[in-house]
Design a protein around this motif. Structure first.
Motif, short mmCIF file in Angstrom:
data_model
loop_
_atom_site.label_atom_id
_atom_site.label_comp_id
_atom_site.label_asym_id
_atom_site.label_seq_id
_atom_site.Cartn_x
_atom_site.Cartn_y
_atom_site.Cartn_z
N SER A 1 -8.11 22.71 -11.77
CA SER A 1 -9.05 21.85 -11.04
C SER A 1 -8.39 20.56 -10.60
O SER A 1 -8.65 20.06 -9.49
N LEU A 2 -7.53 20.03 -11.44
CA LEU A 2 -6.80 18.81 -11.08
C LEU A 2 -5.86 19.06 -9.91
O LEU A 2 -5.72 18.22 -9.01
N LEU A 3 -5.22 20.22 -9.91
CA LEU A 3 -4.33 20.56 -8.80
C LEU A 3 -5.10 20.69 -7.49
O LEU A 3 -4.60 20.32 -6.42
N ILE A 4 -6.33 21.22 -7.57
CA ILE A 4 -7.15 21.33 -6.36
C ILE A 4 -7.51 19.94 -5.84
O ILE A 4 -7.48 19.69 -4.62
N ILE A 5 -7.83 19.01 -6.75
CA ILE A 5 -8.14 17.65 -6.33
C ILE A 5 -6.93 17.01 -5.64
O ILE A 5 -7.06 16.33 -4.62
N GLU B 1 -2.61 26.98 -0.10
CA GLU B 1 -1.62 27.66 -0.92
C GLU B 1 -0.97 26.74 -1.96
O GLU B 1 -0.49 27.21 -2.99
N GLU B 2 -0.94 25.44 -1.69
CA GLU B 2 -0.19 24.53 -2.56
C GLU B 2 -0.64 24.56 -4.02
O GLU B 2 0.20 24.67 -4.93
N PRO B 3 -1.95 24.46 -4.33
CA PRO B 3 -2.33 24.49 -5.75
C PRO B 3 -2.04 25.83 -6.42
O PRO B 3 -1.71 25.87 -7.61
N LYS B 4 -2.14 26.92 -5.69
CA LYS B 4 -1.87 28.24 -6.27
C LYS B 4 -0.39 28.36 -6.65
O LYS B 4 -0.05 28.77 -7.77
#
Length: 285
Positions: free
Chosen positions: A143-147, A153-156
């Protein structure tokens, strides 16, 4: 004894020796045992589905899962695969994400592992952080990566890289630290520079454990795949599983899980063959 019986005994082919039978069984055993276990598993699955203990929504029979596999792999009734994408395409997109994310994590883990194994203060500095990262489940920071990175593609890719990084770093560090000191001292006595020692002594000695860490890292990346594709994961095999689960489409969920598992087995087998090719001396005295 009659002449006819003697001729029959002479003409009969000799029976295979027990040693030859054991050799033949040793050759077919790696294939026969997994195949037999698969048949037993499918039989138990069919019996469980036919018993009526649970509804077909919870435990669909193997035939329905096969039908779902055919549906998501082809175009049927004007519908192409699942959500307009076939199973092979879903799997290919997920494998590309794993290759990119795990590749970044593996390279970073090998480099930092070599540095931590050869420089003591770097190990003291980074090892607690790597241990802290290794204990975190992927969903804890996704969730932090999504924020931070959005929903593309970057957070995945970042999540898969972060998941793959600790196993390689830990195994490489331990392998480098375990290199016999006598080999290092002998290389230095022969005039080898620090780089020569690392290249010709440390890296070959640490390579077997490093490759084991690579296999573990790929497995961790696979286990994080569905988590990585929870948000905006379609197309992708993990996104397909998540979307099908939202609609209680258990056959498609099972198809996705089986596809992930089978592809993971194939990739692990390729990595194991690579390990045996690169370090053929491992396990030999």
């Amino acid at each position: 004894m009659s002449t006819t019986s003697v001729q029959r005994k002479v003409s009969d082919p000799p029976s295979p020796s027990p040693r030859r039978q054991r050799r033949a069984w040793a050759r077919v055993r790696p294939v026969a045992l997994p195949f037999a276990s698969l048949l037993v598993f499918l039989g138990l699955w069919q019996l469980l589905a036919a018993s009526g203990t649970w509804s077909e929504t919870l435990v669909p029979p193997p035939a329905k899962v096969w039908d779902a596999f055919v549906d998501v792999s082809t175009t049927h009734d004007g519908v192409r695969g699942y959500n307009g994408t076939t199973l092979v395409e879903h799997l290919g997109i997920s494998l590309r994400r794993i290759a990119l994310g795990a590749g970044i994590g593996i390279v970073a883990g090998v480099v930092l592992g070599l540095l931590m194994g050869t420089v003591g203060w770097l190990r003291s500095l980074f090892e607690p952080w790597i241990t802290f990262l290794r204990t975190l489940p992927p969903l804890a920071y996704f969730s932090l990566l999504i924020i931070w990175l959005g929903i593309d593609e970057e957070p995945k890719v970042t999540l898969l890289a972060v998941a793959a990084f600790p196993p390689v770093a830990v195994s490489t560090t331990a392998a480098v630290a375990a290199v016999p000191k006598q080999l290092i001292e002998a290389a230095r006595a022969l005039g080898g520079s620090r780089w020569d020692v690392v290249r010709d002594v440390v890296v070959p000695s640490a390579l077997p454990e490093t490759l084991t860490g690579v296999r573990l890292a790929v497995g961790v990346a696979y286990s994080s795949l569905v988590a990585a594709e929870l948000v905006n994961g379609l197309p992708g095999i993990g996104g397909m599983v998540k979307d099908a689960a939202n609609y209680n489409n258990t056959p498609v969920v099972l198809v996705g899980i089986i596809a992930i598992g089978v592809s993971g087995l194939i990739i692990d087998g390729l990595l194991l063959r690579l390990e045996r090719t690169v370090v053929p001396w491992r396990g030999r005295t």
